[in-house]
Design a protein around this motif. Sequence first.
Motif, PDB file in Angstrom:
ATOM      1  N   PRO A   1       0.821  -1.216   0.000  1.00 15.05           N
ATOM      2  CA  PRO A   1       0.000   0.000   0.000  1.00 15.05           C
ATOM      3  C   PRO A   1       0.854   1.265   0.000  1.00 15.05           C
ATOM      4  CG  PRO A   1      -0.932  -1.595   1.511  1.00 15.05           C
ATOM      5  CD  PRO A   1       0.379  -2.169   1.045  1.00 15.05           C
ATOM      6  N   GLY A   2       0.277   2.334  -0.571  1.00 16.28           N
ATOM      7  CA  GLY A   2       1.009   3.587  -0.706  1.00 16.28           C
ATOM      8  C   GLY A   2       1.541   3.773  -2.121  1.00 16.28           C
ATOM      9  N   GLN A   3       1.523   2.693  -2.914  1.00 19.08           N
ATOM     10  CA  GLN A   3       2.039   2.771  -4.278  1.00 19.08           C
ATOM     11  C   GLN A   3       0.879   2.939  -5.276  1.00 19.08           C
ATOM     12  OE1 GLN A   3       5.825   0.537  -4.863  1.00 19.08           O
ATOM     13  NE2 GLN A   3       5.003  -0.786  -3.263  1.00 19.08           N
ATOM     14  N   LYS A   4       1.210   2.930  -6.579  1.00 24.24           N
ATOM     15  CA  LYS A   4       0.237   3.322  -7.597  1.00 24.24           C
ATOM     16  C   LYS A   4      -0.159   2.170  -8.519  1.00 24.24           C
ATOM     17  CE  LYS A   4       1.899   8.097  -7.640  1.00 24.24           C
ATOM     18  NZ  LYS A   4       2.460   9.211  -8.455  1.00 24.24           N
ATOM     19  N   ILE A   5      -1.374   2.270  -9.055  1.00 18.78           N
ATOM     20  CA  ILE A   5      -1.905   1.322 -10.038  1.00 18.78           C
ATOM     21  C   ILE A   5      -2.415   2.142 -11.225  1.00 18.78           C
ATOM     22  CG2 ILE A   5      -3.485  -0.587 -10.466  1.00 18.78           C
ATOM     23  CD1 ILE A   5      -1.667  -1.146  -8.093  1.00 18.78           C
ATOM     24  N   MET A   6      -2.043   1.753 -12.428  1.00 20.23           N
ATOM     25  CA  MET A   6      -2.515   2.465 -13.615  1.00 20.23           C
ATOM     26  C   MET A   6      -3.838   1.862 -14.089  1.00 20.23           C
ATOM     27  SD  MET A   6      -0.404   3.277 -17.121  1.00 20.23           S
ATOM     28  CE  MET A   6       0.838   4.139 -16.144  1.00 20.23           C
ATOM     29  N   VAL A   7      -4.784   2.727 -14.455  1.00 22.47           N
ATOM     30  CA  VAL A   7      -6.099   2.266 -14.917  1.00 22.47           C
ATOM     31  C   VAL A   7      -6.500   3.038 -16.172  1.00 22.47           C
ATOM     32  CG1 VAL A   7      -8.515   1.863 -14.309  1.00 22.47           C
ATOM     33  CG2 VAL A   7      -6.757   1.804 -12.516  1.00 22.47           C
ATOM     34  N   GLY A   8      -6.863   2.304 -17.222  1.00 25.53           N
ATOM     35  CA  GLY A   8      -7.348   2.915 -18.455  1.00 25.53           C
ATOM     36  C   GLY A   8      -8.717   2.379 -18.798  1.00 25.53           C
ATOM     37  N   ARG A   9      -9.313   2.893 -19.870  1.00 23.17           N
ATOM     38  CA  ARG A   9     -10.670   2.483 -20.237  1.00 23.17           C
ATOM     39  C   ARG A   9     -10.922   2.743 -21.719  1.00 23.17           C
ATOM     40  NH1 ARG A   9     -10.695   7.376 -17.790  1.00 23.17           N
ATOM     41  NH2 ARG A   9     -11.824   9.086 -18.804  1.00 23.17           N
ATOM     42  N   ASP A  10     -11.999   2.123 -22.233  1.00 22.21           N
ATOM     43  CA  ASP A  10     -12.440   2.438 -23.586  1.00 22.21           C
ATOM     44  C   ASP A  10     -13.582   3.451 -23.498  1.00 22.21           C
ATOM     45  OD1 ASP A  10     -14.763   1.050 -22.933  1.00 22.21           O
ATOM     46  OD2 ASP A  10     -14.289  -0.709 -24.139  1.00 22.21           O
ATOM     47  N   TYR A  11     -14.293   3.660 -24.621  1.00 22.54           N
ATOM     48  CA  TYR A  11     -15.308   4.710 -24.675  1.00 22.54           C
ATOM     49  C   TYR A  11     -16.728   4.229 -24.347  1.00 22.54           C
ATOM     50  CZ  TYR A  11     -12.226   8.261 -26.757  1.00 22.54           C
ATOM     51  OH  TYR A  11     -11.242   9.185 -26.986  1.00 22.54           O
ATOM     52  N   ARG A  12     -16.896   3.030 -23.876  1.00 25.95           N
ATOM     53  CA  ARG A  12     -18.237   2.598 -23.494  1.00 25.95           C
ATOM     54  C   ARG A  12     -18.789   3.511 -22.393  1.00 25.95           C
ATOM     55  NH1 ARG A  12     -15.981  -2.104 -25.184  1.00 25.95           N
ATOM     56  NH2 ARG A  12     -17.370  -3.606 -26.191  1.00 25.95           N
ATOM     57  N   PRO A  13     -20.096   3.811 -22.431  1.00 28.74           N
ATOM     58  CA  PRO A  13     -20.679   4.661 -21.380  1.00 28.74           C
ATOM     59  C   PRO A  13     -20.479   4.100 -19.976  1.00 28.74           C
ATOM     60  CG  PRO A  13     -22.207   4.444 -23.218  1.00 28.74           C
ATOM     61  CD  PRO A  13     -21.078   3.482 -23.481  1.00 28.74           C
ATOM     62  N   SER A  14     -20.399   2.773 -19.856  1.00 33.76           N
ATOM     63  CA  SER A  14     -20.241   2.170 -18.526  1.00 33.76           C
ATOM     64  C   SER A  14     -18.799   2.158 -18.042  1.00 33.76           C
ATOM     65  CB  SER A  14     -20.758   0.726 -18.544  1.00 33.76           C
ATOM     66  OG  SER A  14     -20.019  -0.072 -19.465  1.00 33.76           O
ATOM     67  N   SER A  15     -17.842   2.489 -18.913  1.00 30.25           N
ATOM     68  CA  SER A  15     -16.426   2.334 -18.543  1.00 30.25           C
ATOM     69  C   SER A  15     -15.980   3.318 -17.471  1.00 30.25           C
ATOM     70  CB  SER A  15     -15.538   2.458 -19.778  1.00 30.25           C
ATOM     71  OG  SER A  15     -15.716   1.353 -20.631  1.00 30.25           O
TER      72      SER A  15
END
Length: 551
Positions: A105-119
């Motif tokens: 804990p204290g570190q980072k996680i990268m998160v991306g997404r597509d263009y779906r309305p639910s994303s």
Amino acid sequence: MVTKGVVSLFDSDENKISHYSKGQSIVIPAAMVNYKIVSEQSSEVFITRSDKRIIKPLSEIMQQKNVKFGTSGLRSHESKLDRAVMTALVKASLILEQQRSAYLPGQKIMVGRDYRPSSWPLQSMVEKALKECGYQMIDAGAVPTQAVAWGAKQAKVPALMITASHNPLDENGVKGYRLGGKEILKSDELDLAQVMIDITDDIYFESKSQQNNIEEKENDEKIKMLFIKRYLNRYSSQSLKGLKVGVWLYRSVGPGLMFEVLQGLGADVVTFGDENEFLSVDTEAIPTEIVNNLNEKIKEHDLDFVVAFDPDADRPILLHQKMGFIHGGQLGMLVARILKIKKVVVPFTLTRAVELSGWFDQVKRTDVGSPYVIEGMNELTPQNKFSELDGSFVKNNNSLVVGWEGNGGFLTQDLMTRDSFLPLLEVLVAYNKDPESLVKMFKELSSYVYKSDKVAGFPTSDTKKLITSLSEPRWAQDNLKELGEVSEVRKFKGAIIIIFKDEARLVLRPSGNTPDLKIYVDAVNQGADKRADQLISWAKNKAPALAKNIK
């Protein structure tokens, strides 16, 4: 959880249960649902649990919520991906990463997404879960799946991509990457499924309507720029000068970034299409009307090539003014040949031209899906001889291993996930440098016709019944008479492979993500194109009725 100071664990009656020194892992007994953790230095209460809790393995939560892992990652209808599922998946991923790499804990996680309305709402759930566990989120924004993997590799962090790839608009999912952008493999999914998850019952039973009223916020543009530079650094700024390339725009995360890359390499770029329209484009089963439309755009704008992608842009589409539509399986072969690769890994469904062409010294066949291709690449990589694509050169081609799939996604050892940009750019650059050589290379493949398609909405149970029946040689011959004499029938990896006397091949399998019957055919010799079309037509038009009649 690991302590940052001296702390004590108390139960609901204020009885001290345990004492922990700085740096120790805090272990909460599974039966303890009410507790608090207090710093002995400042008497600060920094964690309190006084609510009802649900403690179950991830597999049980997924089963109860009716979601499952598909060919690559978790996918389901968006209504099933609630906060409980997203929280459980995030927690399981973090626990596994803590165990394997001490990513605390204290570190980072990268998160991306597509263009779906639910994303975006799903990404917000992921961010809440990360914060609960003491981690920070790097918001990569709406970017290609491989951009998230590349960004995670450069930042040396784990990552998650919110996408259902080419699935319909009302579906979504999560694809995971371990520390350094390493794609989650099937063996990892088995381990994830066994992780015990502790979540509150208010999250577990929270209604979906409570989870969607979320405003989208700004994301980190650095990830996009890092991804673009991967390709601009690989080729010279004049690599595509004089080439006219069309980019098909629709609601995919790839076209905008490809536009920048193509311009950066000197191409004359033309865009067309509606960037606000979302299309579920499966690059292994592109509708004829789309191919025809793209060919018309080539004529209308006098283009050399047209490039396009699926919604999360890890699967490429390529058409040329003379060569026409270049199937993903052929595209991978061309790229491996351009790079002078000798060892390749491909799924069993791909064209036999991979072996018959004589282009490669070693070919390994795997199950369908990038995790399996990656496992195959790892097996073929000599110990201590790991090679990478570096700049505009390939170092030590004899030990370099690449892989690709029928969808066109190309995997290299410096980016072990489907990449759509590299195969497109390699072909464009090679063509611009020596068009005759590339066309000649493509013509060498023309005697091996390879096509794929699917029957959408075909129940998996019907596909399995059909495959079981076709695995009986006599039954197969009796029911496939119109297609010619059957010389061999065999089941493999849940699919059926049928080889005819004229060496044509038909492969049928259930999709790992949707209720679709996947179809792969290849044929050789004179009339191969018509022969392949005949097999596709039978599978699309007659196989469903045949399956329905099987008791």
